[in-house]
Write a protein that holds these residues in place. Structure first.
Motif, PDB file in Angstrom:
ATOM      1  N   ASN A 300       0.824  -1.208   0.000  1.00 35.85           N
ATOM      2  CA  ASN A 300       0.000   0.000   0.000  1.00 35.85           C
ATOM      3  C   ASN A 300       0.860   1.261   0.000  1.00 35.85           C
ATOM      4  OD1 ASN A 300      -3.236  -0.168   0.631  1.00 35.85           O
ATOM      5  ND2 ASN A 300      -2.179  -2.068   1.163  1.00 35.85           N
ATOM      6  N   HIS A 321      -8.375   5.427  -0.451  1.00 36.58           N
ATOM      7  CA  HIS A 321      -7.692   4.576   0.526  1.00 36.58           C
ATOM      8  C   HIS A 321      -8.677   3.620   1.200  1.00 36.58           C
ATOM      9  CE1 HIS A 321      -9.220   7.907   2.993  1.00 36.58           C
ATOM     10  NE2 HIS A 321      -9.200   7.061   4.022  1.00 36.58           N
ATOM     11  N   TYR A 338      -2.609   4.659   3.908  1.00 34.82           N
ATOM     12  CA  TYR A 338      -1.190   4.368   3.741  1.00 34.82           C
ATOM     13  C   TYR A 338      -0.610   5.327   2.705  1.00 34.82           C
ATOM     14  CZ  TYR A 338      -2.488   0.045   6.132  1.00 34.82           C
ATOM     15  OH  TYR A 338      -2.972  -0.868   7.041  1.00 34.82           O
ATOM     16  N   ALA A 471      -4.927  -4.459   5.578  1.00 33.71           N
ATOM     17  CA  ALA A 471      -4.424  -4.231   4.213  1.00 33.71           C
ATOM     18  C   ALA A 471      -4.762  -5.405   3.287  1.00 33.71           C
ATOM     19  CB  ALA A 471      -2.917  -3.971   4.237  1.00 33.71           C
ATOM     20  N   ALA A 474      -5.190  -3.077  -1.732  1.00 33.36           N
ATOM     21  CA  ALA A 474      -4.469  -1.826  -1.936  1.00 33.36           C
ATOM     22  C   ALA A 474      -5.376  -0.976  -2.822  1.00 33.36           C
ATOM     23  CB  ALA A 474      -3.121  -2.060  -2.607  1.00 33.36           C
TER      24      ALA A 474
END
Length: 507
Positions: A300, A321, A338, A471, A474
């Motif tokens: 990310n 995001h 990120y 995560a 991404a």
């Protein structure tokens, strides 16, 4: 195709157009000619999925309800009202003046048949998954009323009715006991504002305004949809007057040709988002790097999504995001982000034991420039990317077989501005869900079991927060819809990014 070649293509199209001079016939004969690169092979949206087919369904079909693209509020269509008798019993009242394109009047039997057919496994409809999660059966309870028995509490049922199921005459797909799933593929009999007058699959579709349409009549009498696979040919046709409307136009071409007096460039929002899905569960390798959250976080941080959105997508595109579109209901923007930070990415990789990087097979099927940019950013932090650019069908097959460690995907949510339209597909029981997180799946599904909108927001916030913290994705960027249209055409853009040709008119 690189930028220089696209620029040359635009210049060639302009030169060709200038050699012909303006010849916009659309306004003169009240016929809007639209170009689509994707082959049109089946007119029945109950058996198709792509954006082009959604556009056509808006022209030829009608659903029980509609969603206002600005307010996202439910509006009546074939249905005039609905009433929850109890949590799992829904009564829908129908208009009595809805006509099919063959002149027959729509009945409650037609509506009940359509839903029951789509629900049945033998239908094999692309829409079956939409209704199977909530519909038990539909029955006629009055000449203008259908009762829907729900399999469970499902507060999004009206939204689903507004977005997906097209009404067919009773017996359409199984007349005389013989199943024919292609019954409406070519000779469509529907209830929308335009009717089909001729159709040559993969070549041309001709639509004429349906004068007995129950709703507001479209301004333009005829629409001809032409399949023109090559964008350069579409451009030349537009500039010489053979086409009045085209979409999915590359930004540089749209900007170049939109500066000429013979074409207008329109750019608007699109609910489609781009993202990288990561095999966090380890389907492809139980001990693989992607099973480490620090590696996924590093990926990310490695991606310069701001530049991708600005220079590769352009228009109204923006970096994201979250695992949803910011315009969608429930898309909480306060989750972990990120920021682009290659050094942080390298540090996280080293911390996870991959200071020298690792090999990563990244699959993609569209937007090659964006896929290459992702690969380049990951390579820059030490990840050795093998970019596999394939056809969508190949990617789907490999994903279903759990053979893909990471892929660049996109999702348009069917034009639905609700996080449910993306969360259920990608984080519940689907091969698109590569998180392996059962708690997350249960959380996402629980949002569809409450009619309390604030509660739904809270659930999606929790789910999106977990997706971000772990995560699992991404997230990359939103898309921008770019159109080139005849200067004579007034084509309004809606905030959900879905083109509605039925709302076009001549200036």
């Amino acid at each position: 195709m690189n930028f220089r070649l696209r620029a040359l293509g635009a210049a060639s199209a302009i030169a060709l157009a200038l050699s012909f001079g303006p010849a916009h016939a659309g306004k003169n004969d009240d016929t809007l000619r639209a170009a689509m690169a994707e082959e049109i092979l089946n007119l029945d949206y109950n058996y198709t999925t792509k954006r082009e087919y959604i556009i056509l369904a808006q022209l030829t079909d009608a659903t029980l309800f509609t969603i206002d693209p600005v307010s996202q509020e439910v509006q009546p269509s074939i249905a005039t009202a609905y009433d929850f008798v109890d949590d799992t019993t829904l009564d829908v009242t129908l208009r009595e003046d809805v006509k099919f394109h063959d002149g027959s009047t729509l009945t409650a039997e037609d509506v009940a048949y359509s839903y029951n057919w789509i629900k049945s496994p033998e239908s094999e409809s692309n829409a079956t998954g939409v209704v199977s999660r909530w519909l038990e059966n539909a029955e006629v309870v009055a000449p203008n009323k259908v009762r829907f028995h729900l399999a469970s509490v499902y507060p999004l049922v009206i939204r689903d009715m507004a977005n997906r199921i097209m009404i067919r005459k009773a017996g359409t797909y199984d007349a005389n006991g013989t199943i024919n799933r292609d019954a409406m593929a070519s000779d469509l009999i529907a209830t929308g504002p335009y009717k089909v007058t001729s159709f040559e699959p993969g070549t041309e579709l001709v639509l004429e305004r349906f004068e007995d349409y129950f709703g507001d009549k479209p301004a333009i009498q005829k629409i001809i949809v032409r399949n023109i696979p090559d964008v350069g040919t579409q451009q030349a046709e537009l500039m010489s007057g053979g086409v009045d409307w085209m979409f999915k136009v590359p930004l540089d071409l749209a900007e170049s040709l939109g500066k000429t007096p013979m074409a207008s460039h329109l750019s608007g929002a699109d609910l489609r988002v781009g993202f990288i899905v990561l095999d966090a569960h380890g389907y492809t390798d139980p001990e693989g790097p992607l099973t480490d959250v620090r590696v996924r976080q590093a990926i990310n941080h490695a991606l310069n999504t701001e530049e991708m959105a600005k220079y590769l997508i352009g228009g109204s595109a923006e970096a994201i995001h979250t695992a949803c579109h910011p315009a969608q209901f429930g898309c909480d923007q306060s989750v972990t982000a990120y920021p682009y930070d290659p050094e942080k990415a390298k540090a996280l990789l080293a911390e996870a034991g991959f200071a020298d990087g690792f090999p990563l097979e990244l699959w993609a099927y569209r937007d090659k420039a964006a896929a290459e940019a992702v690969a380049a950013d990951l390579t820059a932090v030490g990840i050795k990317v093998d970019l596999r650019y394939v056809k969508l069908e190949s990617l789907n097959q490999a994903r279903a077989a759990r053979d893909i460690p990471a892929y660049f995907g996109t999702w348009g949510s069917g034009g639905t501005a609700d996080t449910a339209a993306i969360a259920r597909i990608h984080f519940s029981d689907s091969d698109r869900n590569m998180s392996g997180d059962a708690d997350l799946e249960a959380l996402v599904l629980s949002a569809e079991q409450t009619a309390d909108q604030e509660k739904r927001k809270e659930i999606y916030s929790e789910a999106l927060g977990k997706i971000a913290d772990e995560a699992y994705w991404a997230p990359l960027f939103t898309y921008s819809a770019n159109y080139l249209v005849s200067p004579d055409l007034d084509f309004p853009l809606d905030p959900d990014g879905l083109p509605r040709l039925q709302h076009a008119s001549w200036k």
